[in-house]
Scaffold this motif. Sequence first.
Motif, PDB file in Angstrom:
ATOM      1  N   TYR A 159       0.839  -1.198   0.000  1.00 21.26           N
ATOM      2  CA  TYR A 159       0.000   0.000   0.000  1.00 21.26           C
ATOM      3  C   TYR A 159       0.874   1.249   0.000  1.00 21.26           C
ATOM      4  N   GLU A 160       0.891   1.954  -1.118  1.00 25.83           N
ATOM      5  CA  GLU A 160       1.589   3.235  -1.235  1.00 25.83           C
ATOM      6  C   GLU A 160       0.640   4.256  -1.859  1.00 25.83           C
ATOM      7  N   MET A 161       0.145   5.176  -1.052  1.00 26.53           N
ATOM      8  CA  MET A 161      -0.789   6.183  -1.551  1.00 26.53           C
ATOM      9  C   MET A 161       0.002   7.298  -2.235  1.00 26.53           C
ATOM     10  N   ILE A 162      -0.310   7.575  -3.502  1.00 23.24           N
ATOM     11  CA  ILE A 162       0.450   8.603  -4.222  1.00 23.24           C
ATOM     12  C   ILE A 162      -0.344   9.893  -4.422  1.00 23.24           C
ATOM     13  N   LYS A 163      -1.673   9.824  -4.366  1.00 24.60           N
ATOM     14  CA  LYS A 163      -2.448  11.063  -4.445  1.00 24.60           C
ATOM     15  C   LYS A 163      -3.826  10.844  -3.846  1.00 24.60           C
ATOM     16  N   TRP A 164      -4.231  11.822  -3.059  1.00 22.73           N
ATOM     17  CA  TRP A 164      -5.519  11.758  -2.368  1.00 22.73           C
ATOM     18  C   TRP A 164      -6.573  12.534  -3.142  1.00 22.73           C
ATOM     19  N   ARG A 165      -7.782  12.029  -3.131  1.00 24.83           N
ATOM     20  CA  ARG A 165      -8.989  12.729  -3.605  1.00 24.83           C
ATOM     21  C   ARG A 165      -8.814  13.365  -4.985  1.00 24.83           C
ATOM     22  N   VAL A 166      -8.568  12.522  -5.979  1.00 30.11           N
ATOM     23  CA  VAL A 166      -8.414  13.035  -7.332  1.00 30.11           C
ATOM     24  C   VAL A 166      -9.792  13.244  -7.954  1.00 30.11           C
ATOM     25  N   GLU A 167      -9.876  14.242  -8.816  1.00 23.97           N
ATOM     26  CA  GLU A 167     -11.125  14.575  -9.471  1.00 23.97           C
ATOM     27  C   GLU A 167     -11.492  13.501 -10.500  1.00 23.97           C
ATOM     28  N   PRO A 168     -12.787  13.434 -10.895  1.00 20.11           N
ATOM     29  CA  PRO A 168     -13.232  12.406 -11.842  1.00 20.11           C
ATOM     30  C   PRO A 168     -12.419  12.372 -13.133  1.00 20.11           C
ATOM     31  N   GLU A 169     -12.035  13.523 -13.645  1.00 18.33           N
ATOM     32  CA  GLU A 169     -11.271  13.563 -14.888  1.00 18.33           C
ATOM     33  C   GLU A 169      -9.957  12.802 -14.756  1.00 18.33           C
ATOM     34  N   GLU A 170      -9.289  12.988 -13.600  1.00 22.29           N
ATOM     35  CA  GLU A 170      -8.025  12.305 -13.376  1.00 22.29           C
ATOM     36  C   GLU A 170      -8.231  10.821 -13.103  1.00 22.29           C
ATOM     37  N   SER A 171      -9.224  10.490 -12.279  1.00 27.69           N
ATOM     38  CA  SER A 171      -9.450   9.083 -11.938  1.00 27.69           C
ATOM     39  C   SER A 171      -9.843   8.273 -13.169  1.00 27.69           C
ATOM     40  N   GLU A 172     -10.625   8.884 -14.055  1.00 26.73           N
ATOM     41  CA  GLU A 172     -11.000   8.180 -15.288  1.00 26.73           C
ATOM     42  C   GLU A 172      -9.784   7.955 -16.175  1.00 26.73           C
ATOM     43  N   ALA A 173      -8.868   8.899 -16.206  1.00 26.98           N
ATOM     44  CA  ALA A 173      -7.649   8.748 -16.999  1.00 26.98           C
ATOM     45  C   ALA A 173      -6.760   7.638 -16.425  1.00 26.98           C
ATOM     46  N   VAL A 174      -6.698   7.566 -15.085  1.00 27.09           N
ATOM     47  CA  VAL A 174      -5.919   6.496 -14.450  1.00 27.09           C
ATOM     48  C   VAL A 174      -6.539   5.135 -14.764  1.00 27.09           C
ATOM     49  N   GLU A 175      -7.838   5.055 -14.664  1.00 21.73           N
ATOM     50  CA  GLU A 175      -8.535   3.795 -14.942  1.00 21.73           C
ATOM     51  C   GLU A 175      -8.314   3.359 -16.390  1.00 21.73           C
ATOM     52  N   GLN A 176      -8.334   4.301 -17.312  1.00 19.38           N
ATOM     53  CA  GLN A 176      -8.093   3.995 -18.718  1.00 19.38           C
ATOM     54  C   GLN A 176      -6.661   3.504 -18.923  1.00 19.38           C
ATOM     55  N   PHE A 177      -5.725   4.137 -18.236  1.00 19.65           N
ATOM     56  CA  PHE A 177      -4.323   3.716 -18.322  1.00 19.65           C
ATOM     57  C   PHE A 177      -4.143   2.290 -17.817  1.00 19.65           C
ATOM     58  N   ILE A 178      -4.781   1.956 -16.703  1.00 17.81           N
ATOM     59  CA  ILE A 178      -4.697   0.602 -16.142  1.00 17.81           C
ATOM     60  C   ILE A 178      -5.264  -0.415 -17.123  1.00 17.81           C
ATOM     61  N   THR A 179      -6.439  -0.109 -17.675  1.00 16.48           N
ATOM     62  CA  THR A 179      -7.124  -1.048 -18.564  1.00 16.48           C
ATOM     63  C   THR A 179      -6.352  -1.263 -19.865  1.00 16.48           C
ATOM     64  N   GLU A 180      -5.924  -0.184 -20.501  1.00 16.93           N
ATOM     65  CA  GLU A 180      -5.252  -0.294 -21.792  1.00 16.93           C
ATOM     66  C   GLU A 180      -3.915  -1.009 -21.694  1.00 16.93           C
ATOM     67  N   ASN A 181      -3.267  -0.915 -20.537  1.00 18.24           N
ATOM     68  CA  ASN A 181      -1.930  -1.492 -20.386  1.00 18.24           C
ATOM     69  C   ASN A 181      -1.908  -2.734 -19.512  1.00 18.24           C
ATOM     70  N   HIS A 182      -3.087  -3.246 -19.147  1.00 18.39           N
ATOM     71  CA  HIS A 182      -3.213  -4.511 -18.403  1.00 18.39           C
ATOM     72  C   HIS A 182      -2.331  -4.536 -17.160  1.00 18.39           C
ATOM     73  N   ILE A 183      -2.398  -3.451 -16.400  1.00 24.07           N
ATOM     74  CA  ILE A 183      -1.544  -3.330 -15.224  1.00 24.07           C
ATOM     75  C   ILE A 183      -2.340  -3.701 -13.976  1.00 24.07           C
ATOM     76  N   SER A 184      -1.774  -4.521 -13.150  1.00 19.24           N
ATOM     77  CA  SER A 184      -2.348  -4.802 -11.835  1.00 19.24           C
ATOM     78  C   SER A 184      -1.437  -4.206 -10.781  1.00 19.24           C
ATOM     79  N   GLY A 185      -2.041  -3.785  -9.669  1.00 21.79           N
ATOM     80  CA  GLY A 185      -1.254  -3.178  -8.593  1.00 21.79           C
ATOM     81  C   GLY A 185      -1.454  -1.681  -8.483  1.00 21.79           C
TER      82      GLY A 185
END
Length: 788
Positions: A159-185
Amino acid sequence: MARRKKERLLRQQPDHRANRTILIRTLILMGIFGVAVFVPLFFQLWKIQIQDYDYYRGLVADQQTKDSTVEANRGTIYDSNGVPLALSATVYNVQLSPKEIIQCQENYKEKVEQAEKNGKDPPDYPEPTNEFIAENLAEILDLEVDDILARLAKENSLYEMIKWRVEPEESEAVEQFITENHISGIYLMPTSKRYYPKGSLAAQVIGWVNPNLGEGAYGVEALYEEELAGETGRVVTAKNGVGTEMLYWFEDYYDATNGDDLTLTIDATIQSFCESILKKGVEQFDVQNGGFCIAMDPNTGEILAWANSPTYDLNDPWAVTDPVLSQYLESVKNDPSTSEEAYAEALGNTQLQQWRNKAINDTYEPGSTFKSIVLAAALEEGVVSESDHFYCSGSVMVEGWSDPIKCSYTPGHKDQDLATAVANSCNPAFVAIGQRLGAEKFYDYLEDFGFLEPTGIDMQGEYDTSSLIWPRDKFTNVNLATASFGQRFNVTPIQLITAASAVINGGHLMKPYVVSQVTDASGNVLQYTEPTEVRQVVSEQTSARCREILEKVVDGGTGKNAAVEGYRIGGKTGSSETLVEGHTIVSFLGFAPADDPQVVILLAYDAPKPASPGANTTAGGWYISGGNMAALMASELLENILDYMGVEKTYSSTADVLVPNVTGKTLADATAALKKNNLTLRTVGDGDTVTGQIPAQGASIPGGSEVVLYMGEQAPTDQVQVPNVVGLTLAQAQKKMTEAGLYLKASGASGYSTSTAYEQEVAAGTSVDQGTAIEVRFTDSAASGAGL
């Protein structure tokens, strides 16, 4: 021989007693040994299974499950009309699991090796190296690459928290990055964030939530923390031996309970009126220490608006945006001798200053606004009446004080009746009124009007002023004299407006309040605030007499700049001269309609800056007094509030009227229609029918104005430029507007020979249609004097 043989046989027989003794000893030793060995073992088992059961159960649960919290949505705060002022929305914390990311990277390498071995294509997405992950997340989340790499380097961490309370625009971009690059963790953990849709509106009343603690820091956010907070929920999931979540193996969800909602008595529209007029006055009069403005329903104690200056944006409470405070911080920062610690301290003090609610946390000398209280007490006790007269020579001597107490009007008001003395805000007259009351009775009314105790309003940090007012046994004749015109003692603004409400509402001291009700998520009312009468201070008759006298303060007295065409306004001006040279607090206490008050306001500006040391005007030429500053701003404020509340106007001959449509009518019919609306006319051309008119149908212009009718000709369509009328008298401004083909709508104190225009709605030089009505606000420059 036989005997010896017998003895030998006897010696050869075993000694059973000795054997039993040995056996018993052996068993005892074994028992002791067993007890010594197994008792600690049993104790340890008892300790593990019973005494420390919860501890070891927790260890097992921690090894086999992951327990995450689900934050409850904080309750919404609404204004009195249901407009959201504070609400919570779901956002996400971005969390890394370096241990899982390493496994993800190894899985990628295995897929590449397997593909090469089988002659197949490698994965169609990039290798999830630490650098690749860090660079992309840094770009999305606006973070430093090195900081993320440092977190990823902790290979055994889950557990390493890198940013707290990100806005929807940022969280959606992170989710897209995870999905497109098949990253777990990489995890997006749901949480909530507080939003304030109106920004700085009612900032000191609402307060804000400390994001680090998740708790209210100021205002009702802090005071009603228990109601607003709700209860945190939990998500429990299984994890394997290396700590990786097994999302579909086991999951248990405990719902969060959302917080309750608050409905305030604050009306967002009236609040915006108060904040705008406060800001306007601070800028116009070069005010150095901000101010406050409260609007209250005098009949219930409901706070309709509560504005403070300086203020701040609730969405970023640490940012300092007030011009005066920002300039101060800049000067500290640019001072070569300022250390980092000194600047940090200055910044902290400045932030505390903007978070303070001046009208409840701070006190001030009320000045002449307090004369309304003295008037009510004197009328109630029967020591004065409307027929009484008071002589003012410009000053008065008081026993026990060697210097004369001066009136704001140094030549003296001479002979004046009670209403005139109040309208003139005459200090010597009120010294005489105070003396008629006497110290004991005067002190009784200090108590009855609530100045020796907090009001009990549902807000944080109400100042207890009991220590700032003289003890009864030390209330001298000199104290009585100065207190009679509101000097040399301190009150909170909320105390003053509460007491003043009792003066004009029929004599009832009401407990002020800000929260009208608390409701749950389903809308069920859990708590409702009923108007509470603390005590009856004066009679209905006394209150009615006070309203009538205080109306005359605005109708020709020191408060004439607070006049509003069509509305009956009452009030009292105040100019509190503090013990600091050049520091004056100018104020106006007003109510309307005067015969049936629906709203009472207290508007004050703290320390308008004199043009030079000892000067009584600002650099902009404004005389520093409640009558010339606070009353002037109160006129615009009360007009806005009363219009918004739908209070019916009492129309005069010059009140605004709508221009009817007379195009196509005969001259006779047009004349009749205009006369019916209190309008005159002028004709251009000699036709029989009206072919054009200025102004057009529906225009709002002052009654008695002239409408131009075009008979057989078309009305001109070319635009005209608005002239500059600031600084002109009403007659001069009227002439200039007429010459330009425009109409003048006068507001403020326009009915006096000394009145001049100080502001026009449309800037000079602006092109407008002919016949446009331009609003111009007037002030009476004769309404001056330090005691007003």
